[in-house]
Design a protein around this motif. Sequence first.
Motif, PDB file in Angstrom:
ATOM      1  N   THR A  63      62.343  71.556 -29.230  1.00 14.01           N
ATOM      2  CA  THR A  63      63.189  72.507 -29.969  1.00 14.01           C
ATOM      3  C   THR A  63      63.463  71.949 -31.368  1.00 14.01           C
ATOM      4  N   SER A  65      66.546  71.300 -33.633  1.00 10.80           N
ATOM      5  CA  SER A  65      67.979  71.176 -33.341  1.00 10.80           C
ATOM      6  C   SER A  65      68.774  72.219 -34.123  1.00 10.80           C
ATOM      7  N   HIS A  70      72.131  69.024 -37.065  1.00 10.04           N
ATOM      8  CA  HIS A  70      71.522  68.417 -38.258  1.00 10.04           C
ATOM      9  C   HIS A  70      72.617  67.935 -39.212  1.00 10.04           C
ATOM     10  N   GLY A  91      61.238  61.366 -33.062  1.00 13.98           N
ATOM     11  CA  GLY A  91      61.213  62.716 -32.488  1.00 13.98           C
ATOM     12  C   GLY A  91      61.440  63.709 -33.610  1.00 13.98           C
ATOM     13  N   THR A  94      60.087  69.392 -36.174  1.00 12.72           N
ATOM     14  CA  THR A  94      59.693  70.262 -37.296  1.00 12.72           C
ATOM     15  C   THR A  94      59.598  69.513 -38.628  1.00 12.72           C
ATOM     16  N   GLU A 115      56.647  61.272 -34.198  1.00  9.89           N
ATOM     17  CA  GLU A 115      56.674  62.377 -33.227  1.00  9.89           C
ATOM     18  C   GLU A 115      55.453  62.190 -32.322  1.00  9.89           C
ATOM     19  N   ASP A 148      54.704  56.961 -30.140  1.00 13.28           N
ATOM     20  CA  ASP A 148      55.808  56.959 -29.182  1.00 13.28           C
ATOM     21  C   ASP A 148      57.033  56.376 -29.889  1.00 13.28           C
ATOM     22  N   GLY A 149      57.962  57.246 -30.199  1.00  7.16           N
ATOM     23  CA  GLY A 149      59.132  56.839 -30.979  1.00  7.16           C
ATOM     24  C   GLY A 149      60.003  55.823 -30.279  1.00  7.16           C
ATOM     25  N   GLY A 165      66.043  62.154 -32.285  1.00  7.98           N
ATOM     26  CA  GLY A 165      66.248  63.584 -32.070  1.00  7.98           C
ATOM     27  C   GLY A 165      66.062  64.024 -30.640  1.00  7.98           C
ATOM     28  N   THR A 221      60.943  60.921 -24.012  1.00  9.75           N
ATOM     29  CA  THR A 221      60.160  60.640 -22.827  1.00  9.75           C
ATOM     30  C   THR A 221      58.699  60.401 -23.216  1.00  9.75           C
ATOM     31  N   GLN A 226      56.670  65.324 -21.011  1.00 10.33           N
ATOM     32  CA  GLN A 226      57.172  66.461 -21.795  1.00 10.33           C
ATOM     33  C   GLN A 226      56.267  67.684 -21.622  1.00 10.33           C
TER      34      GLN A 226
HETATM   35  C1  SAM Z   1      65.052  68.282 -30.346  1.00  7.42           C
HETATM   36  S1  SAM Z   1      63.369  68.067 -30.708  1.00  7.42           S
HETATM   37  C2  SAM Z   1      63.163  68.023 -32.471  1.00  7.42           C
HETATM   38  C3  SAM Z   1      64.229  67.429 -33.265  1.00  7.42           C
HETATM   39  C4  SAM Z   1      64.011  67.447 -34.771  1.00  7.42           C
HETATM   40  N1  SAM Z   1      65.105  66.703 -35.327  1.00  7.42           N
HETATM   41  C5  SAM Z   1      64.058  68.872 -35.318  1.00  7.42           C
HETATM   42  O1  SAM Z   1      65.161  69.386 -35.458  1.00  7.42           O
HETATM   43  O2  SAM Z   1      63.006  69.454 -35.591  1.00  7.42           O
HETATM   44  C6  SAM Z   1      63.029  66.408 -30.194  1.00  7.42           C
HETATM   45  C7  SAM Z   1      61.629  65.948 -30.495  1.00  7.42           C
HETATM   46  O3  SAM Z   1      61.443  64.660 -29.916  1.00  7.42           O
HETATM   47  C8  SAM Z   1      60.081  64.556 -29.559  1.00  7.42           C
HETATM   48  N2  SAM Z   1      59.951  63.433 -28.630  1.00  7.42           N
HETATM   49  C9  SAM Z   1      60.379  63.327 -27.338  1.00  7.42           C
HETATM   50  N3  SAM Z   1      60.053  62.110 -26.825  1.00  7.42           N
HETATM   51  C10 SAM Z   1      59.418  61.434 -27.836  1.00  7.42           C
HETATM   52  C11 SAM Z   1      58.846  60.137 -27.920  1.00  7.42           C
HETATM   53  N4  SAM Z   1      58.836  59.272 -26.888  1.00  7.42           N
HETATM   54  N5  SAM Z   1      58.284  59.774 -29.098  1.00  7.42           N
HETATM   55  C12 SAM Z   1      58.259  60.632 -30.158  1.00  7.42           C
HETATM   56  N6  SAM Z   1      58.758  61.868 -30.120  1.00  7.42           N
HETATM   57  C13 SAM Z   1      59.348  62.264 -28.968  1.00  7.42           C
HETATM   58  C14 SAM Z   1      59.765  65.927 -28.988  1.00  7.42           C
HETATM   59  O4  SAM Z   1      58.383  66.211 -28.982  1.00  7.42           O
HETATM   60  C15 SAM Z   1      60.534  66.844 -29.939  1.00  7.42           C
HETATM   61  O5  SAM Z   1      59.744  67.288 -31.001  1.00  7.42           O
END
Ligand code: SAM
Length: 230
Positions: A63, A65, A70, A91, A94, A115, A148-149, A165, A221, A226
Amino acid sequence: MERNSSGSGINKNKQMVEQLQQYGVFSSKKVAEVMETVDRALFVADGTPAYVDSPMAIGYNATVSAPHMHATCLQLLEQNLQPGMRALDVGSGTGYLTACFAIMVGSQGRAIGVEHIPELVASSIKNIEKSAAAPLLKEGSLSVHVGDGREGWPEHAPYDAIHVGAAAPEIPQPLIDQLKPGGRMVIPVGKMFQDLNVVDKNLDGSVSIRSEISVRYVPLTSRDAQLKGY
Ligand SMILES: C[S@@+](CC[C@H](N)C(=O)[O-])C[C@H]1O[C@@H](n2cnc3c(N)ncnc32)[C@H](O)[C@@H]1O
């Protein structure tokens, strides 16, 4: 809806920012300025109600956020997003917050997005290219990477600011290690019940953690988990 930086789109973006201030979500002038500069509509799909204060699906079980989250995270990190500082956005989805961070730290600073969904990295770069942060992407002070964040991004560590995020079951040690003394990390922690944790690394290297608010984020994760729906 207008999606470029002229006309009613940018006015609606400004109205959204003003409303968040009126509702008491944040008070920082700097945060208002950057959120007004980075038009949220450039970071969501056509037809998405970009200025509604709600998270929205962006595909791949991720998603964008909500604007109030933000704004909250930008305000919590403001002192660690001064010109010339380094910021890591884990993460980055966008790319919206990575773009805000890049504008705040400026061309002498560094903003890195990490990401793990390659398609989201590609679309976030396209989003940023349409935004006010485009020159910073072009000159290299802003970059977004597939990774992998949970491992952070050691190449440009240590960071003054780290934003995560997605909700971690516990704070990943590599992220603590990559935080500069004096640095701050904002990270949602928990599974079903989550808190937005503010992690400050003190100058002696010790770490102070406090909970800011209860939140609801998608999990931090593995990519496989995911894509399978966690
Ligand atoms: C809430 S969403 C996006 C948040 C972003 N701040 C935004 O508003 O566009 C969280 C993001 O974390 C990513 N994510 C989850 N686990 C991750 C990981 N281990 N490494 C990198 N990204 C990850 C997801 O794919 C997702 O795009």
